[in-house]
Structures are given as C-alpha cells and as structure tokens.
Design an enzyme around this catalytic site. Structure first.
Site, PDB file in Angstrom:
ATOM      1  N   LYS A  55     -29.618  -6.390   5.604  1.00  0.00           N
ATOM      2  CA  LYS A  55     -29.776  -6.780   6.938  1.00  0.00           C
ATOM      3  C   LYS A  55     -31.232  -7.110   7.390  1.00  0.00           C
ATOM      4  CE  LYS A  55     -27.624  -5.121  11.180  1.00  0.00           C
ATOM      5  NZ  LYS A  55     -26.559  -4.581  11.265  1.00  0.00           N
ATOM      6  N   LYS A  82     -24.457  -8.264   2.302  1.00  0.00           N
ATOM      7  CA  LYS A  82     -23.725  -8.565   3.615  1.00  0.00           C
ATOM      8  C   LYS A  82     -24.184  -7.708   4.774  1.00  0.00           C
ATOM      9  CE  LYS A  82     -20.729 -11.162   5.645  1.00  0.00           C
ATOM     10  NZ  LYS A  82     -21.937 -11.443   6.639  1.00  0.00           N
ATOM     11  N   LYS A 120     -20.885   1.150   5.240  1.00  0.00           N
ATOM     12  CA  LYS A 120     -19.852   0.393   6.094  1.00  0.00           C
ATOM     13  C   LYS A 120     -18.935  -0.223   4.963  1.00  0.00           C
ATOM     14  CE  LYS A 120     -21.236  -1.235   9.729  1.00  0.00           C
ATOM     15  NZ  LYS A 120     -21.727  -2.055  10.612  1.00  0.00           N
ATOM     16  N   ASN A 161     -21.134  -8.107  22.876  1.00  0.00           N
ATOM     17  CA  ASN A 161     -19.959  -8.519  22.120  1.00  0.00           C
ATOM     18  C   ASN A 161     -19.367  -7.327  21.599  1.00  0.00           C
ATOM     19  OD1 ASN A 161     -18.799 -10.522  20.793  1.00  0.00           O
ATOM     20  ND2 ASN A 161     -19.609  -9.989  18.831  1.00  0.00           N
ATOM     21  N   SER A 165     -15.861 -11.010   9.135  1.00  0.00           N
ATOM     22  CA  SER A 165     -16.812 -11.567   8.296  1.00  0.00           C
ATOM     23  C   SER A 165     -16.118 -11.938   7.019  1.00  0.00           C
ATOM     24  CB  SER A 165     -18.277 -11.057   8.327  1.00  0.00           C
ATOM     25  OG  SER A 165     -18.958 -11.208   9.612  1.00  0.00           O
ATOM     26  N   THR A 212     -15.578  -6.968  16.351  1.00  0.00           N
ATOM     27  CA  THR A 212     -16.220  -5.550  16.302  1.00  0.00           C
ATOM     28  C   THR A 212     -15.655  -4.779  17.617  1.00  0.00           C
ATOM     29  OG1 THR A 212     -18.158  -6.582  15.572  1.00  0.00           O
ATOM     30  CG2 THR A 212     -18.251  -4.430  16.311  1.00  0.00           C
TER      31      THR A 212
HETATM   32  N1  GLU Z   1     -23.870  -6.977  12.479  1.00  0.00           N
HETATM   33  C1  GLU Z   1     -22.664  -6.385  12.282  1.00  0.00           C
HETATM   34  C2  GLU Z   1     -22.657  -4.942  11.631  1.00  0.00           C
HETATM   35  O1  GLU Z   1     -23.585  -4.492  11.885  1.00  0.00           O
HETATM   36  C3  GLU Z   1     -21.837  -7.623  11.426  1.00  0.00           C
HETATM   37  C4  GLU Z   1     -22.230  -7.657  10.000  1.00  0.00           C
HETATM   38  C5  GLU Z   1     -21.540  -8.794   9.301  1.00  0.00           C
HETATM   39  O2  GLU Z   1     -20.611  -9.313  10.025  1.00  0.00           O
HETATM   40  O3  GLU Z   1     -22.069  -9.001   8.141  1.00  0.00           O
HETATM   41  O4  GLU Z   1     -21.857  -4.592  11.078  1.00  0.00           O
END
Ligand code: GLU
Length: 436
Positions: A126, A90, A114, A241, A369, A210
C-alpha cells in the site's frame, strides 16, 4: 470535468477529515491483534507468524513540488510492501490528509491477507501521501503524483509491486503514474498500475468492482441469514466508488437504501433514497451536502438506525465498541478497509450481528485489478460480461470457503478469512525458506 475536479470529488466522495475517529486504536495495532487471533489455528506454521508482524519493506519519500505561487511545498509519501511471499506486491495509493506510516502499514497488511484469502497470486502493499488533494491545483496535483511515482519507482514495477487507486485517487492518477514510470523506463509499461483508464489498458468493470463485490457478499450473507434483498433496509457510510456503487446495486436489486453519509452530510429517508439522483448530485457538487432527496440526521444517530445491512465504506476505525453496542443491523458488510476495531468485532459477535470482513467484502476491486494486470500482460482484453461473471465466481467461492471454515472452527468470518490467508502466506514463506 478537469482532473483537479475529479480528484476533488473523489476525495470528497471517499471520505474527508470529519470521518476520523480519535476513539479508535491505531490501525497497525488493530492489524497485529487480528493476526494474534489466528495464532491458535496455525499449527506448525506458527513458527513463522512474526513474518506478518514485520512489513518486508517500508519506503518513506519526500515529495517536493513547486506550488503555482512559486513557493516550494513538501509532502510525505510512503510505499509499504508488507509481504511478497506469494507474488508481487499489490495495493492502492491513498491521497488523504490523515495518511500516516502506521496507517499505510496496516493497509498493506490487510492487502496481504485480502489477496491470499481470495487466492490472488499477489503479496500485499500500500502507499499514500499525507495531503488533501482538493487543496492542490490540477498542475500541482500532477507534479506531486509524478514526483511521488518517480520516488517509489525504485521498488514498484509490473512484476514487483503494482499500485492502484484508493481513497483520494482515481483512474486519472493511475494514468499519470503509468506515464511517469514509463517515461523513466523508456518504454510503455501498462502493467505497472491497475485501475487505469480503458484507453491505457484499463479493464472494463474495474471501477465498479469493489462496490459490486460488496453487494455480492451481502447477497451471499443474506442467503445464509434468510434475509431477502428485496425490501431489505440498507445504511451506507461513504458515498464514493465503493459506497455509492454498492448503494446503486442494492437499490437495483429491490432493497431500500434508507441512509447515506459522506464527509459533507449524513442523510436518511425511510421511504428509500433515489441513489442515481444522489450520485448525480455528488458528481455536480462534490458531496452530498444540499441533496434534498433525504433529511439530515446526526452522525451518532446514523449508527443506530434499524436496518438489515450496514455498509461502512469510508475509512478505518469507524465502528468502535461504543458504536457497536448501538448498531441495529443484522449484517455489517465492510466496504472500507479496517472500519471495525477488534474490540468492536467482539461486541458485534456477542450481539449476534454478522460481520462480512473487509478482506473478503471489498476484495472485488483488487480481483478485477488482477484481471486488468493479466489482460495487460497478455494484451488480450475481455468483455465486461466476462469480467463480471469471473468476479462473481471468485467472490462467491471465497465467501463459501470462508463461511465453511468459520462454521468448522466456530470463529468469526474475519478470523476464518485470516486463518485461510495466513496459512497460504506462511506456507509460501516456509516453502521458500529464509535467505541466505
Ligand atoms: N485500494 C483497493 C483495496 O483496498 C484496491 C487495491 C488494488 O486494486 O490493488 O483493495
């Protein structure tokens, strides 16, 4: 607003090239150092620590598109699955001219930490493309997104690896990715990405999540540090955002946002900036430049503004030891991923400045998410109030658990979050055992 414009302003709001900091170490080196700091706390699980220093799967893809003028352009794209021990991958997709494999590896590693620190049943991943999305037309951007999705379609999927928005991408990008994956599969797969438009199985509250998580972490830190939000001075780098929404929530809670910055302007106003007005300006003009509700200041002066909360919400490597020595905030809440280098972390700690780390502070996005993914699977959708209440519960309890470990072990909140997360990941790793 056309998709092209939305992406242009998303990229403008979320940080451009001018944020790049050549003084910072490579992101993957920072991640490795953060992992090494956890080694003394792993007990028997230390045997498995190398797992975290080796991304499980790294895919580099060529993304060729036909430009509107008939020429062919090639972009380099990536999807890194850092660790899948606890569940499917994720993490977001970044479209930015500075994307490199090294950066995507670090961002994937931070997602592993995280997700585990918050307790979400995901591994870390990622992806990204090295491109300035604002330089492409709407059609070019769509073709690039579709080809990229097809290329990484080999390894993503609702139960394998689930992308989401990150810097330079948004709900529209996710809609195209969802459609492309579904077309290739011959059936609609809403759960393959999160951060989608509501009409395609997106979740209420996801876009704000976020920034909301950043705000909640600041509030919780303030309780421990005896800093009331009412009247607190806030400085925010990044006005998209994450930073923009956090700034709005701070202002709504009675705090005074005294400085904001994006890649087009660095602005300060000691009386407090009208955040909704600044957001309206950015929506129209694509960046803060020209907004007259605050005066322009030098970026290096920005870092030394006296404030209660400093919120780096742009890109990694922003707070170096040199800047950390000049910071005059009581608390740093990391809206961005990796904004503080490990050496700068030490400087801030020695100076008594509390850092709420990225892997906790910006986890609100991936938490919602997770809600979106669960809702898509069950085809049953929750109300916004329900989502915000669940988000708050998860963020506050993660904050408390990390705070407690930091107290017990006398370590920073970052190291505490890494201790909790690495235990969870490596325990799963050890329980599963090595294949074959
Ligand atoms: N890009 C966001 C982060 O760095 C969200 C990632 C997601 O929702 O999967 O946490």
């Amino acid at each position: 607003m056309s998709m092209h414009d939305e992406n242009r302003s998303a990229s403008a709001r979320l940080g451009g090239l001018s944020y790049l900091n050549p003084a910072a170490p490579e992101p993957w080196a920072s991640f490795i150092e953060q992992i090494e700091r956890v080694r003394p706390y792993l007990g028997p699980l230390e045997r498995w620590i190398e797992t975290l220093k080796h991304p499980k799967r790294t895919l580099i893809v060529d993304v060729p598109i036909e430009r509107d003028d008939g020429s062919i352009a090639h972009f380099e794209g990536y999807r890194v699955q850092h660790n899948l021990s606890r569940g499917p991958g994720k993490g977001g997709i970044r479209f930015h001219p500075a994307v490199t494999l090294n950066e995507v590896m670090a961002l994937a590693g931070w997602m592993t930490v995280k997700n585990a620190a918050i307790g979400l049943p995901f591994g870390g991943a990622k992806g990204g493309i090295r491109v300035d999305p604002a330089s492409l037309s709407k059609g070019e951007l769509q073709r690039m997104t579709r080809r990229f999705t097809s290329e990484i379609g080999l390894i993503i999927g609702p139960d394998r690896d689930i992308p989401a928005p990150d810097v330079g991408t948004n709900a529209k990008t996710m809609a195209i990715m969802m459609d492309t994956f579904s077309m290739n599969r011959g059936g609609t797969a809403t759960g393959v990405v999160t951060g989608k438009p509501i009409a395609l199985g997106g979740s209420l509250g996801r876009q704000e999540a976020t920034g909301r998580g950043v705000f909640l972490c600041a509030r919780e830190a303030g309780k421990h540090q005896h800093i009331p939000l009412e009247g607190a001075r806030i400085v925010v780098q990044g006005f998209g955002n994450v930073g923009g929404i956090a700034a709005r929530l701070f202002r709504a809670a009675g705090a005074r946002v005294i400085a904001i910055a994006d890649h087009t302007a660095t602005l300060a106003n000691d009386a407090g900036i009208d955040i909704p007005a600044a957001q309206a300006w950015v929506a129209e003009h694509g960046g803060l430049a020209g907004f007259d509700g605050a005066g322009a200041i030098e970026i290096e002066d920005f870092w030394q503004l006296e404030c209660e909360y400093l919120i780096p919400a742009a890109l990694e490597g922003q707070i170096t030891p040199e800047r950390a020595n000049r910071v005059r905030a009581r608390v740093v809440v990391e809206g961005a991923n990796g904004p503080t280098t490990p050496a700068a972390d030490d400087v801030l700690r020695d100076r008594g400045i509390l850092v709420v780390p990225d892997v906790l502070a910006n986890a609100g996005g991936v938490t919602v998410s997770y809600f979106e993914w669960v809702q898509d699977f069950s085809s049953f959708f929750w109300t916004e109030d329900e989502i915000n209440a669940r988000l708050e519960r998860i963020m506050v309890s993660a904050f408390d658990a990390i705070w407690q470990v930091a107290q017990e072990k006398q370590v920073s909140l970052r190291t505490a979050a890494f201790i909790i997360a690495c235990h969870r990941v490596l325990e799963a790793r050890a329980e599963r055992g090595l294949y074959p």
